[in-house]
Design an enzyme around this catalytic site. Structure first.
Site: not given
Ligand SMILES: Cc1ncc(COP(=O)(O)O)c(C=O)c1O
Length: 399
Positions: A55, A109, A182, A207
């Site tokens: 962990r 998101y 992000d 992604k």
């Molecule tokens: C811009 C963005 N940030 C974060 C996330 C969250 O990622 P995860 O699905 O790996 O938790 C997504 C998911 O679609 C996203 O599009």
């Protein structure tokens, strides 16, 4: 050794010789031992490099963290079990020893918006949303609310708006706030927010970086100041990425720049093609000179790269017609997610922004006729042919 003991011990814990595996192996051990127990004590104390417990760290994750940190020009990283786990860790870290106030972009998101409202707010964090494409609106929100953290995306989901991350980083610095960015949509090939003044960068590894639709993961990249508290928090919360996923992510990243270049080139063609299609009302793509954030794009993006996402509004499109169009797709995959080698189509009102009330979506400009495409690495002619026939279905349903 008797069979019961041999089954448990034989073959394991071999000393490594002078060889080095060419690629990083999957390390599944959850604990480690040393010749002398004092050494384990030193590792726990951080007086000696090493591993103690999965962990806390793991050799496969260490390698992935070094890799992504290098790509983002950070000073260290922490791999997490999902992009959302990474965002949670990033925001918690940003707020440690700072005012528990977040100023966040209103275009994020859907799950990030939800997490801020449904997890952070009930935990006593004041969350204020602002239009991050309007510099003066962010400046006002920062001056009025004096946040501990500012949260935004480099290319905002799903309308592909591009806020001035460099100027917002200056505002964060002046206000003593940590800027959490992000960078999932832009990737470090297009933009590196840490170089522009951000404190913490987050990716959904699920992604573009992994890119093959087979890994759920996230990563936080940051500077030395935030790295120690981030790791301490992670030791307690345990949102750790598993080593199998870390291995797959690393393997995927090796081809990420090549895939991304191809996705960017394909999306330019497709955005152009869509904008003259009679069934399409409006195309959202960051390469257009008429894009409302064209100046930011010119200043912030790597030349000639605009990302692999294209959104568009279907003329007279409603949920039924969009569903018919998506059901008619033959190659493009009508599924949730983005950034994979295969092209995907998503309906934000049903998927990424499903949890928002229709009125809230409309206020953000996310209409019920909006469709989001994640462009893959296929031959662009095949993507266009599939879109053309699916758009034909939507149009014939309309007449
Ligand atoms: C811009 C963005 N940030 C974060 C996330 C969250 O990622 P995860 O699905 O790996 O938790 C997504 C998911 O679609 C996203 O599009």
């Amino acid at each position: 050794m008797k069979v019961h003991s041999a089954a448990v011990h034989s073959g394991d814990r071999k000393r490594t010789g002078g060889w080095v595996p060419v690629t990083t192996p999957i390390s599944t051990a959850t604990s480690y031992f040393y010749n002398d127990i004092d050494d384990l004590d030193r590792v726990f104390d951080k007086n000696m490099p090493g591993q103690s417990y999965a962990r806390y760290s793991n050799p496969t994750n260490d390698a992935l963290e070094e890799l992504v940190s290098e790509l983002e020009h950070g000073e260290g990283a922490l791999a997490c079990s999902s992009g959302m786990a990474a965002l949670h860790m990033a925001i918690e870290t940003a707020l440690l020893d700072r005012r528990r106030v977040v100023v966040a972009a209103n275009l994020l998101y859907g799950a990030t918006l939800n997490m801020l409202v449904k997890v952070f707010e009930p935990a006593g964090v004041e969350v204020v949303f602002a239009d991050f494409t309007d510099e003066s609106a962010v400046r006002r929100a920062v001056a009025e609310h004096r946040p501990g953290a500012i949260v935004m995306e480099t290319i905002a989901n799903p309308l592909l708006r591009v806020p001035p991350v460099d100027r917002i980083a200056d505002m964060a610095k002046d206000a003593g706030a940590a800027l959490v960015v992000d960078n999932t949509f832009a990737t470090p090939l297009i933009m590196r927010p840490l170089e522009l003044g951000a404190s913490i960068v987050v990716h959904s590894l699920t992604k573009y970086l992994s890119g093959h639709g087979d890994v759920l993961g996230g990563i936080v990249v940051t500077d030395q100041t935030h790295l120690d508290p981030l790791r301490s928090l992670s030791r307690m919360l345990g949102f750790t990425l598993g080593p199998f996923e870390a291995y797959l992510a690393m393997r995927g990243i090796k081809t990420f720049p090549l895939r991304m270049e191809r996705q960017c080139a394909n999306s330019c063609h497709i955005a152009q093609w869509l904008s003259s299609h009679p069934a399409v009302d409006h195309v959202y793509f960051p390469a257009d000179c008429s894009h409302p954030d064209a100046e930011n794009i010119k200043r912030l993006f790597a030349p000639g790269l605009f990302g692999g996402m294209v959104s568009f509004e279907l003329k007279d499109g409603d949920r039924d017609r969009i569903f018919r169009m998506m059901n008619a797709l033959k190659m493009i995959v009508p599924a949730t997610s983005l950034g994979d080698v295969h092209s995907m189509m998503l309906y934000p009102a049903m998927s990424s922004h499903r949890e928002l009330a229709p009125k809230h979506r409309a206020r953000l400009g996310i209409q019920d006729n909006l469709v989001r495409l994640s462009i893959g690495i296929e031959a662009v002619e095949d993507i266009i042919a599939d879109l053309d026939q699916a758009l034909g279905h939507a149009a014939s349903a309309a007449s």
